[in-house]
Write a protein that holds these residues in place. Sequence first.
Motif, PDB file in Angstrom:
ATOM      1  N   LEU A  38     -69.068 -30.400 -45.774  1.00  0.00           N
ATOM      2  CA  LEU A  38     -68.631 -30.242 -47.157  1.00  0.00           C
ATOM      3  C   LEU A  38     -67.638 -31.349 -47.493  1.00  0.00           C
ATOM      4  O   LEU A  38     -66.691 -31.581 -46.746  1.00  0.00           O
ATOM      5  CB  LEU A  38     -67.982 -28.868 -47.361  1.00  0.00           C
ATOM      6  CG  LEU A  38     -68.916 -27.649 -47.246  1.00  0.00           C
ATOM      7  CD1 LEU A  38     -68.152 -26.372 -47.539  1.00  0.00           C
ATOM      8  CD2 LEU A  38     -70.108 -27.776 -48.188  1.00  0.00           C
ATOM      9  N   THR A  39     -67.871 -32.016 -48.612  1.00  0.00           N
ATOM     10  CA  THR A  39     -67.007 -33.128 -49.008  1.00  0.00           C
ATOM     11  C   THR A  39     -66.336 -32.899 -50.352  1.00  0.00           C
ATOM     12  O   THR A  39     -65.686 -33.798 -50.883  1.00  0.00           O
ATOM     13  CB  THR A  39     -67.820 -34.442 -49.077  1.00  0.00           C
ATOM     14  OG1 THR A  39     -68.829 -34.306 -50.090  1.00  0.00           O
ATOM     15  CG2 THR A  39     -68.484 -34.753 -47.740  1.00  0.00           C
ATOM     16  N   GLY A  40     -66.524 -31.717 -50.940  1.00  0.00           N
ATOM     17  CA  GLY A  40     -65.899 -31.445 -52.227  1.00  0.00           C
ATOM     18  C   GLY A  40     -66.672 -31.968 -53.412  1.00  0.00           C
ATOM     19  O   GLY A  40     -66.310 -31.699 -54.555  1.00  0.00           O
ATOM     20  N   THR A  41     -67.748 -32.717 -53.169  1.00  0.00           N
ATOM     21  CA  THR A  41     -68.513 -33.313 -54.263  1.00  0.00           C
ATOM     22  C   THR A  41     -69.578 -32.331 -54.744  1.00  0.00           C
ATOM     23  O   THR A  41     -70.763 -32.522 -54.541  1.00  0.00           O
ATOM     24  CB  THR A  41     -69.163 -34.630 -53.806  1.00  0.00           C
ATOM     25  OG1 THR A  41     -68.177 -35.425 -53.167  1.00  0.00           O
ATOM     26  CG2 THR A  41     -69.717 -35.401 -54.975  1.00  0.00           C
ATOM     27  N   GLY A  42     -69.151 -31.246 -55.367  1.00  0.00           N
ATOM     28  CA  GLY A  42     -70.083 -30.250 -55.875  1.00  0.00           C
ATOM     29  C   GLY A  42     -70.499 -29.291 -54.774  1.00  0.00           C
ATOM     30  O   GLY A  42     -71.319 -29.639 -53.930  1.00  0.00           O
ATOM     31  N   VAL A  79     -57.892 -23.113 -42.686  1.00  0.00           N
ATOM     32  CA  VAL A  79     -58.560 -23.842 -43.762  1.00  0.00           C
ATOM     33  C   VAL A  79     -57.616 -24.020 -44.950  1.00  0.00           C
ATOM     34  O   VAL A  79     -57.497 -25.108 -45.520  1.00  0.00           O
ATOM     35  CB  VAL A  79     -59.848 -23.105 -44.201  1.00  0.00           C
ATOM     36  CG1 VAL A  79     -60.375 -23.675 -45.509  1.00  0.00           C
ATOM     37  CG2 VAL A  79     -60.913 -23.224 -43.119  1.00  0.00           C
ATOM     38  N   ARG A  80     -56.935 -22.964 -45.331  1.00  0.00           N
ATOM     39  CA  ARG A  80     -56.049 -23.037 -46.508  1.00  0.00           C
ATOM     40  C   ARG A  80     -54.884 -23.993 -46.304  1.00  0.00           C
ATOM     41  O   ARG A  80     -54.337 -24.531 -47.261  1.00  0.00           O
ATOM     42  CB  ARG A  80     -55.527 -21.636 -46.847  1.00  0.00           C
ATOM     43  CG  ARG A  80     -56.587 -20.686 -47.383  1.00  0.00           C
ATOM     44  CD  ARG A  80     -55.952 -19.445 -48.018  1.00  0.00           C
ATOM     45  NE  ARG A  80     -55.179 -18.689 -47.057  1.00  0.00           N
ATOM     46  CZ  ARG A  80     -55.666 -17.711 -46.297  1.00  0.00           C
ATOM     47  NH1 ARG A  80     -56.949 -17.394 -46.392  1.00  0.00           N
ATOM     48  NH2 ARG A  80     -54.896 -17.051 -45.455  1.00  0.00           N
ATOM     49  N   GLU A  89     -59.390 -29.092 -47.294  1.00  0.00           N
ATOM     50  CA  GLU A  89     -59.859 -27.724 -47.074  1.00  0.00           C
ATOM     51  C   GLU A  89     -61.365 -27.591 -47.216  1.00  0.00           C
ATOM     52  O   GLU A  89     -61.982 -26.709 -46.603  1.00  0.00           O
ATOM     53  CB  GLU A  89     -59.152 -26.760 -48.034  1.00  0.00           C
ATOM     54  CG  GLU A  89     -59.456 -26.940 -49.511  1.00  0.00           C
ATOM     55  CD  GLU A  89     -58.692 -28.065 -50.175  1.00  0.00           C
ATOM     56  OE1 GLU A  89     -58.902 -28.279 -51.383  1.00  0.00           O
ATOM     57  OE2 GLU A  89     -57.895 -28.737 -49.491  1.00  0.00           O
ATOM     58  N   ASP A  90     -62.007 -28.460 -48.021  1.00  0.00           N
ATOM     59  CA  ASP A  90     -63.463 -28.402 -48.144  1.00  0.00           C
ATOM     60  C   ASP A  90     -64.133 -28.747 -46.813  1.00  0.00           C
ATOM     61  O   ASP A  90     -65.031 -28.041 -46.346  1.00  0.00           O
ATOM     62  CB  ASP A  90     -63.952 -29.329 -49.266  1.00  0.00           C
ATOM     63  CG  ASP A  90     -63.257 -30.680 -49.253  1.00  0.00           C
ATOM     64  OD1 ASP A  90     -62.485 -30.952 -48.316  1.00  0.00           O
ATOM     65  OD2 ASP A  90     -63.484 -31.471 -50.180  1.00  0.00           O
ATOM     66  N   LEU A  91     -63.705 -29.831 -46.190  1.00  0.00           N
ATOM     67  CA  LEU A  91     -64.254 -30.221 -44.895  1.00  0.00           C
ATOM     68  C   LEU A  91     -63.981 -29.150 -43.851  1.00  0.00           C
ATOM     69  O   LEU A  91     -64.879 -28.768 -43.079  1.00  0.00           O
ATOM     70  CB  LEU A  91     -63.644 -31.557 -44.459  1.00  0.00           C
ATOM     71  CG  LEU A  91     -64.058 -32.080 -43.077  1.00  0.00           C
ATOM     72  CD1 LEU A  91     -65.552 -32.369 -43.040  1.00  0.00           C
ATOM     73  CD2 LEU A  91     -63.270 -33.341 -42.728  1.00  0.00           C
ATOM     74  N   ALA A  92     -62.747 -28.638 -43.828  1.00  0.00           N
ATOM     75  CA  ALA A  92     -62.377 -27.622 -42.844  1.00  0.00           C
ATOM     76  C   ALA A  92     -63.193 -26.348 -43.029  1.00  0.00           C
ATOM     77  O   ALA A  92     -63.634 -25.727 -42.056  1.00  0.00           O
ATOM     78  CB  ALA A  92     -60.884 -27.314 -42.941  1.00  0.00           C
ATOM     79  N   GLN A  93     -63.422 -25.951 -44.296  1.00  0.00           N
ATOM     80  CA  GLN A  93     -64.184 -24.730 -44.524  1.00  0.00           C
ATOM     81  C   GLN A  93     -65.646 -24.925 -44.134  1.00  0.00           C
ATOM     82  O   GLN A  93     -66.279 -24.000 -43.613  1.00  0.00           O
ATOM     83  CB  GLN A  93     -64.096 -24.290 -45.982  1.00  0.00           C
ATOM     84  CG  GLN A  93     -64.787 -22.951 -46.228  1.00  0.00           C
ATOM     85  CD  GLN A  93     -64.422 -22.337 -47.553  1.00  0.00           C
ATOM     86  OE1 GLN A  93     -64.061 -23.037 -48.481  1.00  0.00           O
ATOM     87  NE2 GLN A  93     -64.534 -21.027 -47.658  1.00  0.00           N
ATOM     88  N   GLY A  94     -66.196 -26.110 -44.366  1.00  0.00           N
ATOM     89  CA  GLY A  94     -67.571 -26.377 -43.954  1.00  0.00           C
ATOM     90  C   GLY A  94     -67.746 -26.246 -42.454  1.00  0.00           C
ATOM     91  O   GLY A  94     -68.739 -25.680 -41.969  1.00  0.00           O
ATOM     92  N   GLY A 132     -56.397 -36.909 -44.397  1.00  0.00           N
ATOM     93  CA  GLY A 132     -56.782 -35.576 -43.960  1.00  0.00           C
ATOM     94  C   GLY A 132     -58.068 -35.583 -43.164  1.00  0.00           C
ATOM     95  O   GLY A 132     -58.213 -34.842 -42.178  1.00  0.00           O
ATOM     96  N   PHE A 133     -59.010 -36.416 -43.583  1.00  0.00           N
ATOM     97  CA  PHE A 133     -60.279 -36.504 -42.856  1.00  0.00           C
ATOM     98  C   PHE A 133     -60.066 -36.995 -41.430  1.00  0.00           C
ATOM     99  O   PHE A 133     -60.609 -36.435 -40.469  1.00  0.00           O
ATOM    100  CB  PHE A 133     -61.246 -37.446 -43.581  1.00  0.00           C
ATOM    101  CG  PHE A 133     -62.477 -37.771 -42.777  1.00  0.00           C
ATOM    102  CD1 PHE A 133     -63.549 -36.898 -42.740  1.00  0.00           C
ATOM    103  CD2 PHE A 133     -62.554 -38.940 -42.021  1.00  0.00           C
ATOM    104  CE1 PHE A 133     -64.672 -37.176 -41.984  1.00  0.00           C
ATOM    105  CE2 PHE A 133     -63.661 -39.237 -41.265  1.00  0.00           C
ATOM    106  CZ  PHE A 133     -64.735 -38.345 -41.245  1.00  0.00           C
ATOM    107  N   LEU A 134     -59.273 -38.059 -41.270  1.00  0.00           N
ATOM    108  CA  LEU A 134     -59.037 -38.607 -39.938  1.00  0.00           C
ATOM    109  C   LEU A 134     -58.335 -37.594 -39.036  1.00  0.00           C
ATOM    110  O   LEU A 134     -58.692 -37.442 -37.863  1.00  0.00           O
ATOM    111  CB  LEU A 134     -58.208 -39.891 -40.054  1.00  0.00           C
ATOM    112  CG  LEU A 134     -58.924 -41.093 -40.682  1.00  0.00           C
ATOM    113  CD1 LEU A 134     -57.947 -42.226 -40.933  1.00  0.00           C
ATOM    114  CD2 LEU A 134     -60.066 -41.574 -39.785  1.00  0.00           C
TER     115      LEU A 134
END
Length: 215
Positions: free
Chosen positions: A20-24, A38-39, A44-49, A87-89
């Motif tokens: 998940l990248t948050g792009t829709g 996750v929160r 958080e989008d990547l973590a939740q995915g 955050g991604f790294l």
Amino acid sequence: MLKNLVRQRGLQRIAGRVHLTGTGMAMPYALFSASGEVRSSIVEDLAQGLELAESGHHPEFVADATVWSCASTEEGTLTQRRRWEGGFLATSLRQAPKLILKSVVKGDVRGVLAGLDLLVPPLALFALLNVAALAIASLLSLALKLDWWPVLLQLGLLVVALLAIFVVWLREGRQFISLGVLARLPLYAMWKVPMYLGLAKRGAPGIGSGRAAEG
């Protein structure tokens, strides 16, 4: 486009899942409940995915869904880039080795591939690391009179990466940017050098700074 379309499409094919990248994003509300980890994540989008995939709910890529939004300002783009890439790294270095190890233990080849994809740094950083590695290898070979095969190997990897980007542009990117803009992408990578130096010095921004940036 390379990360959110081309790589996601390929990851769906080889791993049966995407990040998940948050792009829709769309999901059943029952799955939207996120853990505290996750929160508290700046991405958080990547973590939740990753959390959903671990529980057996693998995110899927829907290629015919599109999301359009207005362009950000230069300052806003840099702020968002700092938040997302930092955050991604941090998430990648923390989660990818665990994902790969768990998948190896379970014999899950697709999970290993998803973990390896998670280890790929953002494109600009990837290019800068390749150039830095090439420069270091060249200097060591000159100073210590070593064999030149490490330099040639690194040069070959850089050429392959550039060819891959060019092929992606030929097939998918010409509707978005011209060849002239493509040729100026090294300037974009250099524009992000101060950001990467700041991330190396101070680490990824915290959840509070990320929310402030969004506001």
